[in-house]
Motif scaffolding. Structure first.
Motif, short mmCIF file in Angstrom:
data_model
loop_
_atom_site.label_atom_id
_atom_site.label_comp_id
_atom_site.label_asym_id
_atom_site.label_seq_id
_atom_site.Cartn_x
_atom_site.Cartn_y
_atom_site.Cartn_z
N SER B 89 0.85 -1.19 0.00
CA SER B 89 0.00 0.00 0.00
C SER B 89 0.88 1.23 0.00
O SER B 89 2.10 1.13 0.14
CB SER B 89 -0.87 0.06 1.27
OG SER B 89 -1.85 -0.93 1.31
N ILE B 90 0.23 2.37 -0.09
CA ILE B 90 0.89 3.63 0.22
C ILE B 90 0.47 4.01 1.63
O ILE B 90 -0.71 3.98 1.97
CB ILE B 90 0.48 4.74 -0.77
CG1 ILE B 90 0.95 4.39 -2.18
CG2 ILE B 90 1.07 6.09 -0.34
CD1 ILE B 90 0.41 5.32 -3.25
N TYR B 91 1.45 4.35 2.45
CA TYR B 91 1.19 4.77 3.83
C TYR B 91 1.48 6.26 3.92
O TYR B 91 2.55 6.73 3.54
CB TYR B 91 2.04 3.98 4.81
CG TYR B 91 1.62 2.52 4.85
CD1 TYR B 91 2.14 1.60 3.94
CD2 TYR B 91 0.67 2.07 5.78
CE1 TYR B 91 1.72 0.28 3.95
CE2 TYR B 91 0.26 0.75 5.80
CZ TYR B 91 0.78 -0.14 4.88
OH TYR B 91 0.36 -1.45 4.88
N LEU B 92 0.51 7.00 4.43
CA LEU B 92 0.59 8.46 4.46
C LEU B 92 0.50 8.98 5.89
O LEU B 92 -0.36 8.55 6.66
CB LEU B 92 -0.55 9.07 3.65
CG LEU B 92 -0.50 8.83 2.14
CD1 LEU B 92 -1.90 8.83 1.56
CD2 LEU B 92 0.33 9.90 1.46
N CYS B 93 1.39 9.90 6.19
CA CYS B 93 1.36 10.61 7.46
C CYS B 93 0.67 11.94 7.22
O CYS B 93 0.89 12.59 6.19
CB CYS B 93 2.80 10.81 7.94
SG CYS B 93 2.98 11.96 9.29
N SER B 94 -0.15 12.39 8.17
CA SER B 94 -0.77 13.70 8.04
C SER B 94 -0.88 14.36 9.40
O SER B 94 -0.85 13.68 10.44
CB SER B 94 -2.15 13.59 7.39
OG SER B 94 -3.09 13.01 8.27
N VAL B 95 -1.01 15.68 9.38
CA VAL B 95 -1.12 16.44 10.62
C VAL B 95 -2.19 17.50 10.48
O VAL B 95 -2.52 17.93 9.38
CB VAL B 95 0.22 17.11 11.00
CG1 VAL B 95 1.33 16.08 11.12
CG2 VAL B 95 0.58 18.21 10.03
#
Lengths: 116, 116
Positions: B89-95
């Motif tokens: 998968s693509i793993y995304l960090c967000s804030v």
């Protein structure tokens, strides 16, 4: 639970033309937020436009505008004067009020290709 | 606004191994979010990482499989443990930075993970 539906997996538009992306959602809430996020090939998601459900006026950001129909639970995105840089995946998203710590529910996305 | 640096950008891993993904933010943020984007699908929230407390996991995701660290207000890691091809998968960090409108998230460029 909230659901977000984007019924157009792919769309294409010629440069300078206008295109509309569809989104419907399901919720029992009266207050909420709706968003359109753009994911270009770089993969970095960017907020395009944001709508607060208690505001009847449709949000507008330059060439991007929405048609928010609360009773129909519809939230479409209109891109005017399409540019090549608009080529991207577009995700519609829903969020309950801020007490839920910015937890977004995303639709499955619409891949938009802008052509010459 | 916030600038997010996520590493690695991509990796190819063998099944049964683990990968740790790093997310660095250029400002202090209270909440950091980890999303998974499976091929051709939408973004699904894995967990919310709060500084000084354990991460809050969404339904279907468990700490043993996706341990998260949040040692300070600018950094977090997500580990994908005992990987299988289904974890590709693509793993995304967000804030969500302080003062940003509700639901306005800033994302990293993601980590594209392929498990063989």
């Amino acid at each position: 639970a909230q659901t977000v539906t984007q019924s157009q997996p792919e769309m294409s538009v010629q440069e300078a033309e206008t295109v509309t992306l569809s989104c419907t959602y399901d919720t029992s809430e009266n207050n909420y937020y709706l968003f359109w996020y753009k994911q270009p090939p770089s993969r970095q998601m960017i907020l395009v436009i944001r709508q607060e459900a208690y505001k009847q006026q449709n949000a507008t950001e330059n060439r991007f505008s929405v048609n928010f129909q609360k009773a129909a639970k519809s939230f479409s995105l209109k891109i005017s004067d399409s540019q090549l840089g608009d080529t991207a995946m577009y995700f519609c998203a829903f969020m309950r009020p801020s007490g839920t710590a910015s937890k977004l529910t995303f639709g499955t996305g619409t891949r938009l290709q802008v052509t010459l | 606004s916030a600038v997010i640096s996520q590493k690695p950008s991509r990796d190819i891993c063998q099944r049964g191994t683990s990968l740790t993904i790093q997310c660095q933010v250029d400002s202090q943020v209270t909440m950091m979010f980890w999303y998974r984007q499976q091929p051709g699908q939408s973004l699904t929230l894995i967990a919310t990482a709060n500084q000084g407390s354990e991460a809050t996991y969404e339904s279907g995701f468990v700490i043993d499989k996706f341990p998260i660290s949040r040692p300070n207000l600018t950094f977090s890691t997500l580990t994908v443990s005992n990987m299988s091809p289904e974890d590709s998968s693509i793993y995304l960090c967000s804030v969500h930075p302080r003062g940003a409108p509700a639901g306005k998230l800033f994302f990293g460029s993601g980590t594209q993970l392929s498990v063989l």
